[in-house]
Design an enzyme around this catalytic site. Structure first.
Site, PDB file in Angstrom:
ATOM      1  N   ASN A   1     -17.954  84.945   4.000  1.00  0.00           N
ATOM      2  CA  ASN A   1     -17.703  83.960   5.053  1.00  0.00           C
ATOM      3  C   ASN A   1     -18.187  82.557   4.707  1.00  0.00           C
ATOM      4  O   ASN A   1     -17.793  81.596   5.339  1.00  0.00           O
ATOM      5  CB  ASN A   1     -18.347  84.419   6.362  1.00  0.00           C
ATOM      6  CG  ASN A   1     -19.761  84.888   6.189  1.00  0.00           C
ATOM      7  OD1 ASN A   1     -20.020  85.844   5.454  1.00  0.00           O
ATOM      8  ND2 ASN A   1     -20.693  84.227   6.835  1.00  0.00           N
TER       9      ASN A   1
ATOM     10  N   THR B   1     -15.127 100.952  29.602  1.00  0.00           N
ATOM     11  CA  THR B   1     -13.759 100.530  29.934  1.00  0.00           C
ATOM     12  C   THR B   1     -13.267  99.514  28.911  1.00  0.00           C
ATOM     13  O   THR B   1     -13.982  98.572  28.566  1.00  0.00           O
ATOM     14  CB  THR B   1     -13.738  99.919  31.349  1.00  0.00           C
ATOM     15  OG1 THR B   1     -14.206 100.920  32.260  1.00  0.00           O
ATOM     16  CG2 THR B   1     -12.341  99.468  31.742  1.00  0.00           C
TER      17      THR B   1
ATOM     18  N   SER C   1     -12.484  91.726  13.281  1.00  0.00           N
ATOM     19  CA  SER C   1     -12.756  90.899  14.455  1.00  0.00           C
ATOM     20  C   SER C   1     -11.520  90.089  14.807  1.00  0.00           C
ATOM     21  O   SER C   1     -10.852  89.552  13.920  1.00  0.00           O
ATOM     22  CB  SER C   1     -13.924  89.962  14.124  1.00  0.00           C
ATOM     23  OG  SER C   1     -14.202  89.143  15.234  1.00  0.00           O
ATOM     24  N   ALA C   2     -11.221  89.983  16.102  1.00  0.00           N
ATOM     25  CA  ALA C   2     -10.002  89.269  16.514  1.00  0.00           C
ATOM     26  C   ALA C   2     -10.145  87.757  16.421  1.00  0.00           C
ATOM     27  O   ALA C   2      -9.191  87.058  16.089  1.00  0.00           O
ATOM     28  CB  ALA C   2      -9.637  89.667  17.945  1.00  0.00           C
TER      29      ALA C   2
ATOM     30  N   CYS D   1     -28.910  77.283  11.509  1.00  0.00           N
ATOM     31  CA  CYS D   1     -30.019  77.053  12.432  1.00  0.00           C
ATOM     32  C   CYS D   1     -30.147  78.278  13.317  1.00  0.00           C
ATOM     33  O   CYS D   1     -29.374  78.481  14.235  1.00  0.00           O
ATOM     34  CB  CYS D   1     -29.765  75.830  13.297  1.00  0.00           C
ATOM     35  SG  CYS D   1     -29.580  74.339  12.343  1.00  0.00           S
TER      36      CYS D   1
ATOM     37  N   ALA E   1     -16.659  92.415  15.206  1.00  0.00           N
ATOM     38  CA  ALA E   1     -17.084  92.952  13.909  1.00  0.00           C
ATOM     39  C   ALA E   1     -18.556  93.354  13.924  1.00  0.00           C
ATOM     40  O   ALA E   1     -18.932  94.352  13.309  1.00  0.00           O
ATOM     41  CB  ALA E   1     -16.813  91.942  12.801  1.00  0.00           C
ATOM     42  N   THR E   2     -19.399  92.622  14.623  1.00  0.00           N
ATOM     43  CA  THR E   2     -20.825  92.979  14.660  1.00  0.00           C
ATOM     44  C   THR E   2     -21.003  94.397  15.205  1.00  0.00           C
ATOM     45  O   THR E   2     -21.730  95.210  14.627  1.00  0.00           O
ATOM     46  CB  THR E   2     -21.624  91.973  15.510  1.00  0.00           C
ATOM     47  OG1 THR E   2     -21.448  90.673  14.951  1.00  0.00           O
ATOM     48  CG2 THR E   2     -23.098  92.320  15.553  1.00  0.00           C
TER      49      THR E   2
HETATM   50  C1  LIG Z   1     -17.693  86.571  11.994  1.00  0.00           C
HETATM   51  C2  LIG Z   1     -18.134  87.617  11.064  1.00  0.00           C
HETATM   52  C3  LIG Z   1     -18.780  88.772  11.522  1.00  0.00           C
HETATM   53  C4  LIG Z   1     -19.126  88.979  12.984  1.00  0.00           C
HETATM   54  O1  LIG Z   1     -17.971  89.135  13.761  1.00  0.00           O
HETATM   55  P1  LIG Z   1     -18.051  89.068  15.352  1.00  0.00           P
HETATM   56  O2  LIG Z   1     -16.720  89.597  15.790  1.00  0.00           O
HETATM   57  O3  LIG Z   1     -18.228  87.640  15.696  1.00  0.00           O
HETATM   58  O4  LIG Z   1     -19.159  89.934  15.787  1.00  0.00           O
HETATM   59  C5  LIG Z   1     -19.140  89.720  10.594  1.00  0.00           C
HETATM   60  N1  LIG Z   1     -18.891  89.553   9.298  1.00  0.00           N
HETATM   61  C6  LIG Z   1     -18.264  88.466   8.807  1.00  0.00           C
HETATM   62  C7  LIG Z   1     -17.995  88.364   7.354  1.00  0.00           C
HETATM   63  C8  LIG Z   1     -17.876  87.459   9.680  1.00  0.00           C
HETATM   64  O5  LIG Z   1     -17.284  86.375   9.191  1.00  0.00           O
END
Ligand SMILES: *Cc1c(COP(=O)(O)O)cnc(C)c1O
Length: 398
Positions: A155, A244, A203-204, A330, A75-76
């Site tokens: 989150n 890839t 994100s998986a 942290c 997701a990042t």
């Molecule tokens: C975990 C999370 C992300 C980041 O996802 P990654 O796949 O770990 O980079 C972004 N947004 C939210 C709301 C998340 O919970």
């Protein structure tokens, strides 16, 4: 069934891989190891068909077309591609972006970068439940606005945002709409068409898939959404994300989405019951505990509580056999107070005493019963030895 320790109640941070996901992935490390971009032989074709099945599985979970799915490393990366990619492609039209104060750092830090690049970003306030007011978004849209980005579900406190209403406003006002659905995907229904979502980050590893893989949904519409890629190279993924492909990871992501599609309704009902049990069990036995987030509009697996007069770090130290997380992150050197809890107006004491419980597919009722007892025990013990809590109690008695 005997409880296996430690108990994992931090499923917003990440989830374990479902064994069915792992089974789907394994052949793609060994026999089916081909490069999905190798068009001339069986090895490449096999890898490609694994990737294309996954694209279909991801698309089906969100009511998209497989052609609208771009695989990334998570997701990042998807968020970076969406926000920077749109900003760079539309800077001629305008340099204004609207987001919220409670976004994940992946969105907030990307927006900070865009501000350094000369874009103007509005960070919309939320109410005490963490809800964004769609009218507030509407009011801020100008001719210069090129993108609105509002997370699907938070989150930390689990609050589910009015995505459909915001999508409608953006569609009417002709502004692109991105949502970070990392926490919502596979937990609550998402329909990118009905909700007028133009771009969505996924994100998986938040839905029982592997880490390091995700996707960006980009709506196919007229006029075509323009995105400047962040990673250039061999032109993979329609030229939007070269490199890839992580074939085993993508296959696992697809399988995780397929399972979620089939089991989400039943699972979320089960987790909601367990979550409510945890909440009631704790709140009925100890006083001065507050629920953070919306009482109804929140993820079925989320429980964020503030324990007045005690530090969350102390609670966590007192119950090391239960994995939860606190209201502060942290970050490398410093301890930073949660920007989400600040944005919903919590005072410093309640932020310091916040614990996030994140339930998941593999949690059992026995674990929840155990957690209730331990939390109650640890908080009572800490309050008995806390001068701050005692003074406060005495002061309020007068
Ligand atoms: C975990 C999370 C992300 C980041 O996802 P990654 O796949 O770990 O980079 C972004 N947004 C939210 C709301 C998340 O919970």
């Amino acid at each position: 069934m005997a409880i296996r320790f430690p108990i994992y109640l931090d499923n917003h941070a990440t989830t374990p891989i479902d064994p069915r996901v792992l089974d789907a992935m394994l052949p793609y490390f060994t026999e089916k190891f081909g490069n999905s971009a190798s068009r001339q032989h069986q090895f490449g074709w096999e890898a490609e068909s694994g990737v294309e099945l996954a694209r279909k599985q991801v698309a089906e979970l969100i009511n998209a077309n497989p052609k609208e799915i771009i695989f990334t490393s998570g997701a990042t990366e998807s968020i970076n591609l969406a926000l920077k990619g749109i900003a760079l492609a539309y800077s001629e039209k305008g340099k204004h972006i609207i987001t919220t104060q409670i976004e994940h750092k992946a969105v907030l830090d990307t927006c900070k970068r865009l501000e350094k690049w000369g874009f103007k970003v509005d960070y919309v306030q939320v109410d005490k439940y963490g809800l964004v007011d769609p009218d507030e978004i509407k009011k801020r849209i100008t001719k210069e606005t090129i993108l609105v980005s509002v997370m699907f579900a938070n989150n930390e406190i689990g609050t589910i945002e009015p995505i459909e209403e915001i999508g409608k406003i953006c569609a009417e006002m002709n502004v692109l709409f991105h949502t970070d659905a990392a926490q919502a995907l596979g937990k609550i229904p998402i329909d990118v068409q009905r909700m007028n979502i133009d771009l969505m980050s996924m994100s998986a590893h938040k839905l029982y898939g592997p880490k390091g893989v995700g996707a960006l949904f980009i709506k196919k519409k007229m006029p075509k959404i323009k995105i400047v890629p962040i990673i250039d190279g061999g032109g993979h993924e329609n030229g939007l994300r070269s490199g890839t492909l992580n074939v085993p990871g993508i296959v696992g992501f697809g399988k995780a989405c397929e399972i979620a599609k089939n089991e989400m309704m039943e699972e979320s009902e089960r987790l909601k019951k367990l979550r409510d049990k945890l909440q009631d069990g704790i709140m009925s036995q100890i006083e001065d505990v507050y629920l953070n987030g919306h009482p109804e509009r929140r993820l079925p697996n989320n429980l964020n509580l503030s324990f007045d007069g005690v530090e969350s770090e102390a609670i966590m130290m007192g119950m090391k056999e239960i994995a939860v997380s606190s209201g502060s992150a942290c970050s490398s050197a410093s301890v930073e107070k949660s920007h989400v809890l600040k944005a919903i107006g919590l005072n410093d004491d309640l932020i310091a005493g916040a614990i996030r419980f994140g339930l998941g597919r593999f949690n059992t009722e026995e674990e929840i019963d155990y957690a209730i007892n331990r939390v109650v025990e640890v908080v009572n013990n800490l309050r008995n030895i806390s001068p701050r809590y005692k003074l406060k109690k005495e002061a309020t008695k007068i």
